[in-house]
Design a protein around this motif. Structure first.
Motif, PDB file in Angstrom:
ATOM      1  N   ALA A  44     -27.932  46.459 -46.762  1.00  0.00           N
ATOM      2  CA  ALA A  44     -27.819  45.255 -47.597  1.00  0.00           C
ATOM      3  C   ALA A  44     -29.200  44.678 -47.903  1.00  0.00           C
ATOM      4  O   ALA A  44     -29.451  44.228 -49.032  1.00  0.00           O
ATOM      5  N   ASP A  45     -30.108  44.704 -46.933  1.00  0.00           N
ATOM      6  CA  ASP A  45     -31.479  44.234 -47.161  1.00  0.00           C
ATOM      7  C   ASP A  45     -32.169  45.075 -48.232  1.00  0.00           C
ATOM      8  O   ASP A  45     -32.829  44.553 -49.128  1.00  0.00           O
ATOM      9  N   LYS A  46     -32.005  46.379 -48.146  1.00  0.00           N
ATOM     10  CA  LYS A  46     -32.639  47.277 -49.110  1.00  0.00           C
ATOM     11  C   LYS A  46     -32.061  47.077 -50.503  1.00  0.00           C
ATOM     12  O   LYS A  46     -32.784  47.068 -51.495  1.00  0.00           O
ATOM     13  N   MET A  47     -30.741  46.898 -50.599  1.00  0.00           N
ATOM     14  CA  MET A  47     -30.116  46.689 -51.904  1.00  0.00           C
ATOM     15  C   MET A  47     -30.560  45.358 -52.496  1.00  0.00           C
ATOM     16  O   MET A  47     -30.771  45.254 -53.707  1.00  0.00           O
ATOM     17  N   MET A  48     -30.731  44.339 -51.676  1.00  0.00           N
ATOM     18  CA  MET A  48     -31.209  43.050 -52.161  1.00  0.00           C
ATOM     19  C   MET A  48     -32.597  43.195 -52.772  1.00  0.00           C
ATOM     20  O   MET A  48     -32.887  42.626 -53.822  1.00  0.00           O
ATOM     21  N   LYS A  49     -33.464  43.978 -52.143  1.00  0.00           N
ATOM     22  CA  LYS A  49     -34.808  44.210 -52.684  1.00  0.00           C
ATOM     23  C   LYS A  49     -34.734  44.907 -54.037  1.00  0.00           C
ATOM     24  O   LYS A  49     -35.482  44.582 -54.955  1.00  0.00           O
ATOM     25  N   VAL A  50     -33.826  45.880 -54.173  1.00  0.00           N
ATOM     26  CA  VAL A  50     -33.658  46.592 -55.438  1.00  0.00           C
ATOM     27  C   VAL A  50     -33.190  45.625 -56.524  1.00  0.00           C
ATOM     28  O   VAL A  50     -33.710  45.614 -57.636  1.00  0.00           O
ATOM     29  N   LEU A  51     -32.203  44.783 -56.197  1.00  0.00           N
ATOM     30  CA  LEU A  51     -31.677  43.835 -57.171  1.00  0.00           C
ATOM     31  C   LEU A  51     -32.725  42.791 -57.561  1.00  0.00           C
ATOM     32  O   LEU A  51     -32.820  42.411 -58.734  1.00  0.00           O
ATOM     33  N   GLU A  52     -33.514  42.328 -56.603  1.00  0.00           N
ATOM     34  CA  GLU A  52     -34.570  41.370 -56.910  1.00  0.00           C
ATOM     35  C   GLU A  52     -35.622  41.987 -57.827  1.00  0.00           C
ATOM     36  O   GLU A  52     -36.073  41.357 -58.779  1.00  0.00           O
ATOM     37  N   ALA A  53     -36.002  43.231 -57.558  1.00  0.00           N
ATOM     38  CA  ALA A  53     -36.997  43.913 -58.393  1.00  0.00           C
ATOM     39  C   ALA A  53     -36.446  44.146 -59.799  1.00  0.00           C
ATOM     40  O   ALA A  53     -37.161  43.975 -60.788  1.00  0.00           O
ATOM     41  N   GLU A  54     -35.179  44.501 -59.898  1.00  0.00           N
ATOM     42  CA  GLU A  54     -34.558  44.719 -61.203  1.00  0.00           C
ATOM     43  C   GLU A  54     -34.482  43.411 -61.984  1.00  0.00           C
ATOM     44  O   GLU A  54     -34.738  43.374 -63.177  1.00  0.00           O
ATOM     45  N   SER A  55     -34.149  42.336 -61.303  1.00  0.00           N
ATOM     46  CA  SER A  55     -34.070  41.031 -61.948  1.00  0.00           C
ATOM     47  C   SER A  55     -35.447  40.582 -62.441  1.00  0.00           C
ATOM     48  O   SER A  55     -35.580  40.059 -63.546  1.00  0.00           O
ATOM     49  N   ALA A  56     -36.472  40.818 -61.625  1.00  0.00           N
ATOM     50  CA  ALA A  56     -37.833  40.441 -62.010  1.00  0.00           C
ATOM     51  C   ALA A  56     -38.324  41.258 -63.202  1.00  0.00           C
ATOM     52  O   ALA A  56     -39.110  40.778 -64.017  1.00  0.00           O
ATOM     53  N   ALA A  57     -37.825  42.494 -63.334  1.00  0.00           N
ATOM     54  CA  ALA A  57     -38.227  43.365 -64.427  1.00  0.00           C
ATOM     55  C   ALA A  57     -37.422  43.081 -65.692  1.00  0.00           C
ATOM     56  O   ALA A  57     -37.631  43.707 -66.715  1.00  0.00           O
ATOM     57  N   GLY A  58     -36.498  42.183 -65.639  1.00  0.00           N
ATOM     58  CA  GLY A  58     -35.698  41.839 -66.810  1.00  0.00           C
ATOM     59  C   GLY A  58     -34.398  42.605 -66.910  1.00  0.00           C
ATOM     60  O   GLY A  58     -33.732  42.562 -67.933  1.00  0.00           O
TER      61      GLY A  58
END
Length: 65
Positions: A44-58
């Motif tokens: 879940a921690d790793k998926m949160m990082k992926v989602l945060e990076a995707e959100s930051a990238a637009g």
């Protein structure tokens, strides 16, 4: 094509952490997954990082199109 690849004892001594089967017609794909031992991050921690990076990238990932 019927030859089974040789596996080293280092990789087979440990059972996989997850196994996924995908069926496509007459073909069955079996994927075994191993997680790093001794880590403190959860899936879940790793998926949160992926989602945060995707959100930051637009959110321009291919699956978002």
């Amino acid at each position: 094509m019927t030859d089974t690849p040789k596996r080293s004892t280092a990789t087979t001594a440990r059972r996989p952490d997850c196994v996924t089967e995908v069926r496509r017609g007459n073909t069955v794909l079996v994927v075994s997954g191993y997680f790093k031992q001794g880590t403190t991050a959860t899936a879940a921690d790793k998926m949160m990082k992926v989602l945060e990076a995707e959100s930051a990238a637009g959110g321009t990932a291919a699956h978002a199109m």
